[in-house]
Design a protein around this motif. Structure first.
Motif, PDB file in Angstrom:
ATOM      1  N   LEU A   1      49.736  37.549  43.476  1.00 50.96           N
ATOM      2  CA  LEU A   1      48.590  37.139  42.672  1.00 50.96           C
ATOM      3  C   LEU A   1      47.535  38.238  42.618  1.00 50.96           C
ATOM      4  CD1 LEU A   1      47.005  35.084  41.052  1.00 50.96           C
ATOM      5  CD2 LEU A   1      46.190  34.087  43.194  1.00 50.96           C
ATOM      6  N   GLY A   2      47.242  38.848  43.764  1.00 52.31           N
ATOM      7  CA  GLY A   2      46.247  39.913  43.796  1.00 52.31           C
ATOM      8  C   GLY A   2      46.647  41.091  42.932  1.00 52.31           C
ATOM      9  N   ILE A   3      47.935  41.483  43.014  1.00 47.17           N
ATOM     10  CA  ILE A   3      48.429  42.609  42.218  1.00 47.17           C
ATOM     11  C   ILE A   3      48.399  42.275  40.732  1.00 47.17           C
ATOM     12  CG2 ILE A   3      50.439  44.071  41.785  1.00 47.17           C
ATOM     13  CD1 ILE A   3      51.170  43.569  44.775  1.00 47.17           C
ATOM     14  N   LEU A   4      48.755  41.045  40.395  1.00 47.85           N
ATOM     15  CA  LEU A   4      48.738  40.621  38.995  1.00 47.85           C
ATOM     16  C   LEU A   4      47.311  40.612  38.450  1.00 47.85           C
ATOM     17  CD1 LEU A   4      50.015  39.432  36.453  1.00 47.85           C
ATOM     18  CD2 LEU A   4      49.908  37.177  37.532  1.00 47.85           C
ATOM     19  N   MET A   5      46.369  40.081  39.213  1.00 44.69           N
ATOM     20  CA  MET A   5      44.983  40.027  38.750  1.00 44.69           C
ATOM     21  C   MET A   5      44.406  41.435  38.602  1.00 44.69           C
ATOM     22  SD  MET A   5      43.526  36.711  40.870  1.00 44.69           S
ATOM     23  CE  MET A   5      41.966  36.656  39.990  1.00 44.69           C
ATOM     24  N   GLU A   6      44.756  42.318  39.533  1.00 42.00           N
ATOM     25  CA  GLU A   6      44.275  43.691  39.443  1.00 42.00           C
ATOM     26  C   GLU A   6      44.864  44.393  38.235  1.00 42.00           C
ATOM     27  OE1 GLU A   6      43.633  47.408  42.490  1.00 42.00           O
ATOM     28  OE2 GLU A   6      45.535  46.332  42.589  1.00 42.00           O
ATOM     29  N   SER A   7      46.164  44.199  37.983  1.00 43.19           N
ATOM     30  CA  SER A   7      46.828  44.801  36.828  1.00 43.19           C
ATOM     31  C   SER A   7      46.218  44.285  35.535  1.00 43.19           C
ATOM     32  CB  SER A   7      48.325  44.474  36.874  1.00 43.19           C
ATOM     33  OG  SER A   7      48.993  44.932  35.731  1.00 43.19           O
ATOM     34  N   ASN A   8      45.937  42.994  35.487  1.00 41.02           N
ATOM     35  CA  ASN A   8      45.344  42.375  34.304  1.00 41.02           C
ATOM     36  C   ASN A   8      43.933  42.907  34.068  1.00 41.02           C
ATOM     37  OD1 ASN A   8      45.927  40.439  32.251  1.00 41.02           O
ATOM     38  ND2 ASN A   8      44.462  39.032  33.183  1.00 41.02           N
ATOM     39  N   PHE A   9      43.168  43.059  35.160  1.00 42.14           N
ATOM     40  CA  PHE A   9      41.802  43.566  35.063  1.00 42.14           C
ATOM     41  C   PHE A   9      41.782  45.009  34.566  1.00 42.14           C
ATOM     42  CE2 PHE A   9      38.234  45.852  37.112  1.00 42.14           C
ATOM     43  CZ  PHE A   9      37.188  45.199  36.481  1.00 42.14           C
ATOM     44  N   LYS A  10      42.688  45.830  35.095  1.00 40.10           N
ATOM     45  CA  LYS A  10      42.751  47.234  34.676  1.00 40.10           C
ATOM     46  C   LYS A  10      43.108  47.361  33.207  1.00 40.10           C
ATOM     47  CE  LYS A  10      43.904  49.372  39.135  1.00 40.10           C
ATOM     48  NZ  LYS A  10      44.955  50.081  39.913  1.00 40.10           N
ATOM     49  N   GLU A  11      44.016  46.511  32.734  1.00 46.08           N
ATOM     50  CA  GLU A  11      44.420  46.561  31.329  1.00 46.08           C
ATOM     51  C   GLU A  11      43.243  46.209  30.427  1.00 46.08           C
ATOM     52  OE1 GLU A  11      47.234  47.328  28.346  1.00 46.08           O
ATOM     53  OE2 GLU A  11      47.388  47.606  30.518  1.00 46.08           O
ATOM     54  N   THR A  12      42.472  45.208  30.816  1.00 47.05           N
ATOM     55  CA  THR A  12      41.303  44.822  30.034  1.00 47.05           C
ATOM     56  C   THR A  12      40.267  45.930  30.023  1.00 47.05           C
ATOM     57  OG1 THR A  12      41.669  42.514  30.669  1.00 47.05           O
ATOM     58  CG2 THR A  12      39.526  43.054  29.754  1.00 47.05           C
ATOM     59  N   ARG A  13      40.018  46.531  31.196  1.00 44.95           N
ATOM     60  CA  ARG A  13      38.997  47.566  31.315  1.00 44.95           C
ATOM     61  C   ARG A  13      39.379  48.836  30.572  1.00 44.95           C
ATOM     62  NH1 ARG A  13      37.612  49.241  37.322  1.00 44.95           N
ATOM     63  NH2 ARG A  13      39.768  49.929  37.130  1.00 44.95           N
ATOM     64  N   SER A  14      40.652  49.225  30.663  1.00 42.66           N
ATOM     65  CA  SER A  14      41.063  50.497  30.049  1.00 42.66           C
ATOM     66  C   SER A  14      41.131  50.423  28.534  1.00 42.66           C
ATOM     67  CB  SER A  14      42.430  50.932  30.606  1.00 42.66           C
ATOM     68  OG  SER A  14      43.411  49.951  30.311  1.00 42.66           O
ATOM     69  N   HIS A  15      41.457  49.236  27.994  1.00 42.98           N
ATOM     70  CA  HIS A  15      41.567  49.109  26.546  1.00 42.98           C
ATOM     71  C   HIS A  15      40.359  48.416  25.916  1.00 42.98           C
ATOM     72  CE1 HIS A  15      45.822  49.789  27.610  1.00 42.98           C
ATOM     73  NE2 HIS A  15      45.899  50.341  26.417  1.00 42.98           N
ATOM     74  N   GLY A  16      39.569  47.758  26.754  1.00 44.56           N
ATOM     75  CA  GLY A  16      38.398  47.057  26.225  1.00 44.56           C
ATOM     76  C   GLY A  16      38.757  45.938  25.273  1.00 44.56           C
ATOM     77  N   ASN A  17      39.962  45.416  25.427  1.00 40.25           N
ATOM     78  CA  ASN A  17      40.430  44.378  24.512  1.00 40.25           C
ATOM     79  C   ASN A  17      41.156  43.304  25.309  1.00 40.25           C
ATOM     80  OD1 ASN A  17      41.521  42.777  22.539  1.00 40.25           O
ATOM     81  ND2 ASN A  17      42.332  44.473  21.309  1.00 40.25           N
ATOM     82  N   LYS A  18      40.569  42.139  25.407  1.00 40.33           N
ATOM     83  CA  LYS A  18      41.165  41.070  26.199  1.00 40.33           C
ATOM     84  C   LYS A  18      42.476  40.568  25.603  1.00 40.33           C
ATOM     85  CE  LYS A  18      37.034  39.270  28.462  1.00 40.33           C
ATOM     86  NZ  LYS A  18      36.243  38.067  28.743  1.00 40.33           N
ATOM     87  N   ARG A  19      42.723  40.894  24.329  1.00 45.10           N
ATOM     88  CA  ARG A  19      43.967  40.464  23.701  1.00 45.10           C
ATOM     89  C   ARG A  19      45.182  41.090  24.385  1.00 45.10           C
ATOM     90  NH1 ARG A  19      47.256  42.211  19.779  1.00 45.10           N
ATOM     91  NH2 ARG A  19      46.029  44.088  19.454  1.00 45.10           N
ATOM     92  N   LEU A  20      44.960  42.272  25.004  1.00 52.11           N
ATOM     93  CA  LEU A  20      46.046  42.966  25.674  1.00 52.11           C
ATOM     94  C   LEU A  20      46.239  42.497  27.108  1.00 52.11           C
ATOM     95  CD1 LEU A  20      45.337  46.572  24.348  1.00 52.11           C
ATOM     96  CD2 LEU A  20      47.067  44.976  23.533  1.00 52.11           C
ATOM     97  N   ALA A  21      45.418  41.556  27.546  1.00 53.15           N
ATOM     98  CA  ALA A  21      45.538  41.027  28.899  1.00 53.15           C
ATOM     99  C   ALA A  21      45.929  39.553  28.821  1.00 53.15           C
ATOM    100  CB  ALA A  21      44.224  41.189  29.647  1.00 53.15           C
ATOM    101  N   MET A  22      46.247  38.988  29.975  1.00 53.64           N
ATOM    102  CA  MET A  22      46.622  37.571  30.021  1.00 53.64           C
ATOM    103  C   MET A  22      45.393  36.685  29.989  1.00 53.64           C
ATOM    104  SD  MET A  22      49.581  37.196  32.875  1.00 53.64           S
ATOM    105  CE  MET A  22      50.783  38.513  33.116  1.00 53.64           C
ATOM    106  N   SER A  23      45.552  35.566  29.331  1.00 53.07           N
ATOM    107  CA  SER A  23      44.506  34.560  29.385  1.00 53.07           C
ATOM    108  C   SER A  23      44.616  33.828  30.723  1.00 53.07           C
ATOM    109  CB  SER A  23      44.670  33.558  28.239  1.00 53.07           C
ATOM    110  OG  SER A  23      45.854  32.796  28.421  1.00 53.07           O
ATOM    111  N   PHE A  24      43.602  33.022  31.033  1.00 50.48           N
ATOM    112  CA  PHE A  24      43.617  32.261  32.280  1.00 50.48           C
ATOM    113  C   PHE A  24      44.810  31.312  32.302  1.00 50.48           C
ATOM    114  CE2 PHE A  24      42.062  28.961  35.228  1.00 50.48           C
ATOM    115  CZ  PHE A  24      41.699  29.781  36.303  1.00 50.48           C
ATOM    116  N   ARG A  25      45.092  30.667  31.180  1.00 51.58           N
ATOM    117  CA  ARG A  25      46.220  29.728  31.081  1.00 51.58           C
ATOM    118  C   ARG A  25      47.545  30.463  31.284  1.00 51.58           C
ATOM    119  NH1 ARG A  25      47.532  24.796  28.705  1.00 51.58           N
ATOM    120  NH2 ARG A  25      49.742  24.423  29.152  1.00 51.58           N
ATOM    121  N   GLU A  26      47.651  31.648  30.701  1.00 49.73           N
ATOM    122  CA  GLU A  26      48.887  32.419  30.859  1.00 49.73           C
ATOM    123  C   GLU A  26      49.097  32.859  32.309  1.00 49.73           C
ATOM    124  OE1 GLU A  26      49.211  34.397  26.387  1.00 49.73           O
ATOM    125  OE2 GLU A  26      48.072  35.408  27.963  1.00 49.73           O
ATOM    126  N   MET A  27      48.011  33.177  32.993  1.00 51.26           N
ATOM    127  CA  MET A  27      48.130  33.564  34.398  1.00 51.26           C
ATOM    128  C   MET A  27      48.596  32.367  35.242  1.00 51.26           C
ATOM    129  SD  MET A  27      45.378  35.661  36.716  1.00 51.26           S
ATOM    130  CE  MET A  27      45.228  36.873  35.418  1.00 51.26           C
TER     131      MET A  27
END
Length: 520
Positions: free
Chosen positions: A292-318
């Motif tokens: 879970l920690g690795i997944l949340m960190e990976s998801n956070f990095k993807e959002t931060r690096s692209h600035g687009n939440k569409r490229l990350a998982m939603s809360f429901r998807e997680m």
């Protein structure tokens, strides 16, 4: 006059609607299946004639239920007549490449490795089967996704299953197995032996491991999730025994309400786990080294690096991915371990060979590590042979969309399905030799490619781009658990052991795994 006009219009509209629905039902339940059947027979494929609505489903489950009433001799590892009696009958009658009926949908049985490889590599043309929407509640997440959404989730989840990340979960593996060892030792008599059904303990062990490794909690904290998943699994199996009528999921039947209630309860528990972790991370706490920690960190990095939440998982998807961790991470390893213990109890020579290798590498007191267990050649060979003989899943289905599709020289009609028979390929004497049903781990002495002659005749974890993302996790967990158990115990089959492989969603021992465990 106007009133009569509107009345006539309403009556005509109702009649038109009824006729349209009746035509669609007739086409779905009879005309289209008979058209598809004709296409299949023109290609030389054979199978039963289509029976309205149910196809072969009633006979399939009737034969399976009858087969479950009788255990089989444990002389070899050929058990198709017990777990797939209808398919066995069809193949004997029509040949390997026969077709069966899943309701009004024809299913072509595929056993040639070259065609199976083609299906795996053309995943967009052969997508996952869309089964009963309520059944999809049990296994959501990555395994159900297609296209760009699947690619995005796979990219975000991949880091959690890298070998370097699995090494960080080693304490979770050790703790869980150590607790099981202590339980068995405390239950033993003065003679240092105990007779028990190890299947419930192995199930609890893998549940504990996935709880610790995925969420940093123990099995006790995750017990309610597993109880709910077990109940949901039983209900899902019942759903597969009937055809799904479009729109039926919206009908508030007792079964539908219960399925949705269980899903809401599981989601609520997972939401609590994720929210607690998110609050800690928002407060500056570093991400933990669990899935879970690795997944949340990976998801956070993807959002931060692209600035687009569409490229990350939603809360429901997680939440869906966490549920998949729980279900698939526990089921696969538990059945792999229990069949391994059963086969090693029968084949004492291989049990001794594995133990000698483990003691040579770690002694009796050193805890196994990831690098060490991955160099245990005999243990790896044993696990591969168990996966060949007793794969967790016996077949994989893929569907065709809205146009006929060529597969080799075979034309798969639109709306049809193909079934990739893992059992038949893994037990095919033409691919594995006349000793195909014997337990011979040394067939993997030079690796999988040499054992399979580089064709796709071994695929217990799926294949192609959609190969199971958690296979490294499952194999490392199984190796560590097996190594630690063989350091301290020996096993033999109990006289009360009854050989009865059976399947619901996975292949498991119907009457448990009764073994005699001896302290070394």
């Amino acid at each position: 006059m106007i009133k009569e006009y509107y009345t006539s219009a309403i009556i005509i509209s109702c009649i038109a609607l009824i006729l349209t629905c009746a035509w669609k039902l007739l086409n779905w339940a009879w005309l289209k299946p008979k058209k598809l059947e004709k296409k299949l027979r023109q290609q030389g494929l054979n199978g039963n004639s289509y029976k309205v609505f149910y196809g072969d489903l009633k006979e399939t489950f009737k034969m399976r239920d009858e087969a479950r009433q009788k255990p089989i001799p444990f002389t070899n590892n050929d058990y198709i007549t017990r777990v797939l009696p209808f398919l066995h009958q069809q193949v004997a009658k029509y040949g390997q490449n026969c077709f069966t009926w899943s309701g009004p949908v024809p299913v072509i049985n595929i056993t040639q490795p070259e065609l199976i490889r083609e299906v795996f590599s053309r995943m967009n043309e052969f997508p996952k089967v869309k089964k009963n929407p309520l059944a999809r509640l049990l296994v959501p997440g990555l395994v159900r996704l297609e296209g760009e959404k699947w690619a995005m989730h796979r990219k975000l989840i991949n880091p959690a299953f890298h070998m370097e990340k699995l090494k960080l979960m080693l304490p979770a593996f050790h703790t869980s197995v150590t607790e099981l060892i202590g339980k068995w030792e405390n239950s033993m008599s003065e003679t240092g032996s105990i007779e028990l059904d190890v299947w419930p303990d192995i199930t609890n062990l893998t549940a504990d491991v996935i709880s610790r490794a995925a969420f940093g909690s123990s099995f006790e904290e995750g017990r309610r999730i597993f109880e709910l998943l077990k109940e949901q699994t039983q209900m899902t199996v019942r759903l597969f025994q009937s055809i799904y009528i479009p729109g039926w999921k919206y009908v508030p039947t007792k079964n539908n309400r219960q399925m949705k209630k269980i899903n809401e309860d599981i989601q609520g528990l997972l939401i609590g786990i994720i929210n607690k972790r998110k609050k800690a991370m928002d407060g500056g706490e570093a991400a933990k080294n669990d899935l879970l920690g690795i997944l949340m960190e990976s998801n956070f990095k993807e959002t931060r690096s692209h600035g687009n939440k569409r490229l990350a998982m939603s809360f429901r998807e997680m939440i869906d991915e966490c549920k998949l961790f729980y279900f698939a991470g526990q089921e696969t390893t538990s059945v792999l371990l229990v069949w391994t213990m059963i086969l090693l109890s029968k084949h004492q020579d291989w049990q001794m060979k594995a133990r000698e290798e483990i003691l040579s590498a770690f002694g009796k007191n050193l805890l196994p590590d990831v690098d060490g267990v991955n160099h245990l050649k005999s243990v790896t060979m044993i696990l591969y042979e168990v996966l060949r003989l007793y794969p967790p899943v016996l077949s994989i289905s893929r569907r065709i969309n809205d146009q006929d599709t060529m597969l080799g020289n075979l034309c798969v009609p639109e709306s049809g399905m193909v079934s990739l028979s893992i059992y038949q390929v893994h037990h095919d004497p033409k691919l594995w030799g006349d000793d195909v049903n014997e337990f011979k781990p040394d067939r993997f002495s030079e690796g999988i490619l040499n054992a399979t002659k580089e064709n796709l005749s071994f695929f217990p974890f799926n294949g192609g781009p959609r190969i199971c993302i958690g296979q490294n996790f499952a194999l490392v967990e199984a190796k560590i658990a097996l190594a630690m158990l063989l350091q301290r115990f020996s096993f033999e089959l109990s006289p009360s052991y009854t050989h009865a492989p059976t399947t619901s969603l996975i292949l498991y021992p119907q009457y448990g795994a009764h073994l005699i465990v001896h302290r070394l």
